[in-house]
Design an enzyme around this catalytic site. Structure first.
Site, PDB file in Angstrom:
ATOM      1  N   ASP A   1       0.819  -1.204   0.000  1.00 25.24           N
ATOM      2  CA  ASP A   1       0.000   0.000   0.000  1.00 25.24           C
ATOM      3  C   ASP A   1       0.861   1.266   0.000  1.00 25.24           C
ATOM      4  OD1 ASP A   1      -2.016  -1.799   0.358  1.00 25.24           O
ATOM      5  OD2 ASP A   1      -2.839  -0.874   2.159  1.00 25.24           O
TER       6      ASP A   1
ATOM      7  N   HIS B   1       3.644  -2.228   3.291  1.00 22.23           N
ATOM      8  CA  HIS B   1       3.704  -0.860   2.808  1.00 22.23           C
ATOM      9  C   HIS B   1       5.020  -0.551   2.106  1.00 22.23           C
ATOM     10  CE1 HIS B   1       0.538  -0.794   5.802  1.00 22.23           C
ATOM     11  NE2 HIS B   1      -0.002   0.105   5.035  1.00 22.23           N
TER      12      HIS B   1
HETATM   13 ZN    ZN Z   1      -2.610   3.109   3.236  1.00 20.31          ZN
END
Ligand code: ZN
Ligand code: NAG
Ligand code: NAG
Ligand code: NAG
Ligand code: NAG
Length: 365
Positions: A132, A249
């Protein structure tokens, strides 16, 4: 049912398109990057001068709703068909200000972990590899690493970051990673009005389309925050929402380093692949002549329809309908093997627990 249709559609696409198909690197523009070892693009990218042509909103701020483009996007939607669940005000710390005011019937994830047609699990033994918040200045290192093992992932992109790092976005698009939307400015989705949310998704979509030539159809909400109002807006815009499948992430150096350090451990025990691949969705973009690799054996590439337009269109539409039947309810494979909705939720938590233990860190960003 879906798997079978998907295989047939994939075979049909390749069988009919084979004589005139460009599936790989030949002639494709090389993905721009600072790394000398970046493989040639699998997906041909549009020309890019280095400067975006589109007019985009300010970075990292809630997208405006009063531009001509947003007005046009809103006109294409029927907002009266969207459930009228209230906008949820959030505190600066990122929590709903008044959780008890959230109606249970809105199927809000943040307070009740309610899911509704959200993709939350891959089949048994499969790890949906997702990152992400990119692309960021640290993404090149992550993409280099993924390239070393020919590993593809779903990348949930923030629109503001896409326009700040266009070369990295193009590199990932061309490599055949599965590109998806994660809003423009990373606010909790239920804190936005219908108009703001549409603007956030569409500006991100526009940036990806300008740089990569295709239109995503998968969305992950920041912080997992979603309810049936937001889901209905997504469906109206042609999107499927994905929950906390597995969550990593590419936002910071340390998360990229952790991802690089831990991915081999995950790969040792799980089959790792993008979410679209574990769902056997060979066509996760609106442009159905683009194929991304799937578990069932579809290969990444672009079908050139210039000499096979009728058959290519037919196979694309049968795949598209198979895809939507998957999105609407067959997230039934899970680590516990149960198809019941409540067990899907439970197994999703179990998958997350395994993820947290395996990776040693989880950041719900
Ligand atoms: Zn996010
Ligand atoms: C918009 O949605 C409403 C509610 O579902 C429906 O009654 C109306 O016919 C729709 N309008 C159009 C133009 O599709
Ligand atoms: C598609 O095929 C046509 C005819 O063979 C060719 O001229 C064109 O360059 C091809 N386009 C792409 C993007 O491969
Ligand atoms: C793929 O389809 C899009 C429309 O969805 C079209 O604009 C594009 O030219 C097609 N590409 C090829 C190589 O046929
Ligand atoms: C085929 O390609 C043309 C342009 O190359 C595009 O306009 C058309 O939409 C494409 N059709 C399909 C089914 O992708």
């Amino acid at each position: 049912m879906y798997l079978k249709l998907s295989v047939i559609a994939a075979l049909a696409t390749f069988a009919t398109a084979a004589p005139s198909t460009t599936t790989t690197a030949a002639g494709a523009p090389a993905a721009p990057s600072s790394s000398p070892s970046v493989p040639a693009s699998l997906i041909p990218l549009p020309a890019f001068s280095g400067t975006l042509v589109g007019v985009y909103p300010p970075q990292d701020k809630t997208a405006p709703t009063d531009t001509p483009l947003v007005k046009q996007w809103l006109q294409e939607l029927n907002l009266t068909a969207i459930p009228t669940w209230p906008v949820v005000p959030f505190t600066a710390a990122g929590d709903p200000q008044n959780p008890t005011a959230i109606p249970a019937a809105s199927c809000d994830w943040t307070e009740t972990n309610c899911i509704n047609k959200d993709l939350t699990t891959c089949p048994l033994g499969v790890w949906g590899l997702t990152y992400d918040d990119g692309p960021t200045e640290f993404s090149g290192k992550l993409y280099d690493f993924l390239d070393t093992t020919d590993q593809k992932a779903t990348l949930f992109y923030i629109g503001s970051n896409v326009i700040q790092n266009p070369a990295l976005a193009r590199r990932a698009c061309g490599a055949g990673h599965h590109i998806a939307v994660h809003t423009w400015s990373h606010n909790p989705s239920t804190s936005l009005t219908n108009e703001q949310f549409v603007a956030e998704v569409k500006y991100t979509e526009m940036a990806i389309k300008e740089l990569c030539g295709f239109t995503p159809t998968y969305f992950r909400p920041p912080y997992g925050d979603i309810d049936d109002r937001i889901r209905s807006l997504l469906w109206a815009m042609g999107y499927t929402s994905t929950g906390h499948m597995t969550l990593e992430h590419e936002l910071y150096q340390n998360t990229v380093d952790a991802a690089i350090a831990n991915l081999p451990k995950v790969q040792a025990t799980w089959k790792t692949m993008p979410v679209s691949a574990c769902m056997n969705d060979a066509h996760p973009y609106k442009e159905k002549n683009i194929t991304l690799a799937t578990m069932d054996g579809a290969k990444t590439g672009v079908t050139n329809n210039s000499t096979t337009s009728s058959t290519a269109a037919a196979s694309a539409s049968s795949t598209a309908s198979a895809g939507s039947s998957t999105a609407s309810g067959s997230v039934s494979h899970s680590t516990t093997g149960s198809g019941a909705v409540v067990n899907v939720a439970v197994s999703s938590v179990a998958v997350l627990a395994v993820a947290a233990v395996t990776l040693g860190q989880m950041m719900l960003l």
